[in-house]
Design an enzyme around this catalytic site. Structure first.
Site, PDB file in Angstrom:
ATOM      1  N   ASP A  38       1.291  -1.049  -0.416  1.00  0.00           N
ATOM      2  CA  ASP A  38      -0.074   0.294  -0.331  1.00  0.00           C
ATOM      3  C   ASP A  38       1.297   1.363  -0.413  1.00  0.00           C
ATOM      4  O   ASP A  38       2.084   0.748   0.633  1.00  0.00           O
ATOM      5  CB  ASP A  38      -1.078   0.049   1.182  1.00  0.00           C
ATOM      6  CG  ASP A  38      -1.851  -1.117   1.186  1.00  0.00           C
ATOM      7  OD1 ASP A  38      -2.122  -2.026   0.474  1.00  0.00           O
ATOM      8  OD2 ASP A  38      -2.105  -1.275   2.518  1.00  0.00           O
ATOM      9  N   TYR A  66       7.959  -8.344   8.369  1.00  0.00           N
ATOM     10  CA  TYR A  66       7.778  -6.922   8.325  1.00  0.00           C
ATOM     11  C   TYR A  66       7.706  -6.383   9.546  1.00  0.00           C
ATOM     12  O   TYR A  66       7.985  -7.350  10.781  1.00  0.00           O
ATOM     13  CB  TYR A  66       6.227  -6.806   8.297  1.00  0.00           C
ATOM     14  CG  TYR A  66       4.735  -7.429   7.110  1.00  0.00           C
ATOM     15  CD1 TYR A  66       5.015  -6.226   5.606  1.00  0.00           C
ATOM     16  CD2 TYR A  66       4.521  -8.763   6.495  1.00  0.00           C
ATOM     17  CE1 TYR A  66       4.494  -7.104   4.722  1.00  0.00           C
ATOM     18  CE2 TYR A  66       3.909  -8.905   5.471  1.00  0.00           C
ATOM     19  CZ  TYR A  66       4.309  -8.275   4.218  1.00  0.00           C
ATOM     20  OH  TYR A  66       3.591  -8.523   3.365  1.00  0.00           O
ATOM     21  N   ASP A  80      -6.493   0.910   9.588  1.00  0.00           N
ATOM     22  CA  ASP A  80      -4.876   1.169   9.599  1.00  0.00           C
ATOM     23  C   ASP A  80      -4.837   2.230  10.179  1.00  0.00           C
ATOM     24  O   ASP A  80      -6.020   3.257   9.753  1.00  0.00           O
ATOM     25  CB  ASP A  80      -4.042   1.540   8.888  1.00  0.00           C
ATOM     26  CG  ASP A  80      -4.217   2.021   6.764  1.00  0.00           C
ATOM     27  OD1 ASP A  80      -5.527   2.539   6.847  1.00  0.00           O
ATOM     28  OD2 ASP A  80      -4.043   1.313   5.767  1.00  0.00           O
ATOM     29  N   ARG A 173      -2.067  -5.755   9.082  1.00  0.00           N
ATOM     30  CA  ARG A 173      -3.430  -5.035   9.835  1.00  0.00           C
ATOM     31  C   ARG A 173      -4.333  -5.364  10.317  1.00  0.00           C
ATOM     32  O   ARG A 173      -4.328  -5.729  11.529  1.00  0.00           O
ATOM     33  CB  ARG A 173      -4.295  -3.424   8.852  1.00  0.00           C
ATOM     34  CG  ARG A 173      -4.646  -4.093   7.577  1.00  0.00           C
ATOM     35  CD  ARG A 173      -4.723  -3.010   6.070  1.00  0.00           C
ATOM     36  NE  ARG A 173      -5.109  -3.122   5.119  1.00  0.00           N
ATOM     37  CZ  ARG A 173      -6.001  -3.561   4.184  1.00  0.00           C
ATOM     38  NH1 ARG A 173      -6.912  -2.421   4.390  1.00  0.00           N
ATOM     39  NH2 ARG A 173      -6.239  -3.812   2.835  1.00  0.00           N
TER      40      ARG A 173
END
Length: 293
Positions: A38, A66, A80, A173
């Site tokens: 994203d 991550y 998020d 998320r």
């Protein structure tokens, strides 16, 4: 030009923006990415160039890592920090409770894909439906959280920094949202950096500016050869008639290989010929890298 470029995607642009910029920098059309990041996320984005596009499905399927920041105290509609706050809570939890909640998500878990995602239902992407104010039923999906290392807990501002190692298809998320739910104080993801995708790590990634500067100098050392992109597959060398048959897409018989295992096949000149799999008595070519793209 063939291979994989390990791009360090900056914040604020889409994965498709990276494709567009690389096409201009490298003056090549055949480019694809291996898993969307994203605009609000940064980090490792392997880009497949030329024959490297044949490896996209393998790289997309690889495990990821991550660095994520969980913000406790609120649920958002996007899960998020970019979304609208749905519900806020006081954060009255201890470090031990946070650790216990986070660790409870290690292993195989079920996730319900967020409405703000690119998954299609009846031909329409979920985020398109979400923008119309619609919510639809989504089937839970099994993903695997290989491990979570808590790097920092700040109880004053309600943040938790986590290094997450996970399977493909994991929504970080959603993980943050679900940890917040388990703690009873809400939560959403406020920052995300992909630090590894398969064999490609953030420490070896190149910025778009670095790639452009190197290309102008004729330096293509940022390019990983297609034969080195999947080191998890064992390397074998074939000679003579067998190498010729592989070059021409013909099944062969090779002794001493493990049934069902995939191999990287080279000839005696060290040319990368194919990915092939042992299937019973046959050694079948999955992807050929010999000849034209």
């Amino acid at each position: 030009m063939d291979g994989i470029v390990n791009v360090n995607k900056p914040l604020g642009i889409t994965s498709h923006d990276v494709v567009y910029r690389l096409r201009k920098i490298l003056n090549i059309k055949k480019i694809g990415h291996t898993g969307t990041l994203d605009p609000d996320a940064s980090g490792v984005l392997p880009m497949c160039i030329g024959k490297g596009t044949k490896l996209a499905e393998y790289l997309t399927a690889s495990d990821k890592q991550y660095m994520a920041r969980l913000q406790l105290g609120a649920f958002t509609d996007t899960q998020d920090a970019s979304g609208e706050v749905l519900e806020s809570f006081d954060v009255n939890v201890t470090e031990n409770e946070i650790c216990d909640a986070v660790n409870s998500f290690v292993g195989e878990i079920s996730q319900i894909p967020p409405m703000f995602s690119a998954i299609k239902i009846e031909g329409k992407k979920l985020y398109e439906l979400a923008r119309e104010g619609k919510t639809v039923e989504r089937e839970p999906r099994k993903v695997v959280i290989n491990g979570i290392e808590i790097k920092n807990i700040n109880l004053e501002d309600g943040t938790v920094d986590m290094l997450v190692d996970c399977s493909k298809g994991t929504y970080i998320r959603t993980l943050c949202n679900d940890i917040g739910a388990a703690l009873g104080c809400g939560g959403h993801m406020s920052a995300l950096e992909r630090t590894r995708s398969g064999r490609f790590s953030i420490s070896e990634a190149f910025s778009l500016e670095q790639i452009e500067t190197m290309t102008e100098k004729g330096d293509y050392s940022f390019l990983t050869h297609v034969s080195e992109a999947l080191p998890e597959y064992r390397r074998i060398v074939l000679g003579g008639r067998n190498a010729w048959r592989v070059r021409n897409g013909i099944k062969i018989k090779v002794e001493g290989l493990c049934d069902g295992e995939t191999y990287r096949v080279f000839d005696e000149k060290n040319d990368f010929l194919a990915l092939a799999r042992k299937n019973g008595e046959d050694f079948e070519i999955i992807k050929s890298f010999y000849g034209g793209a």
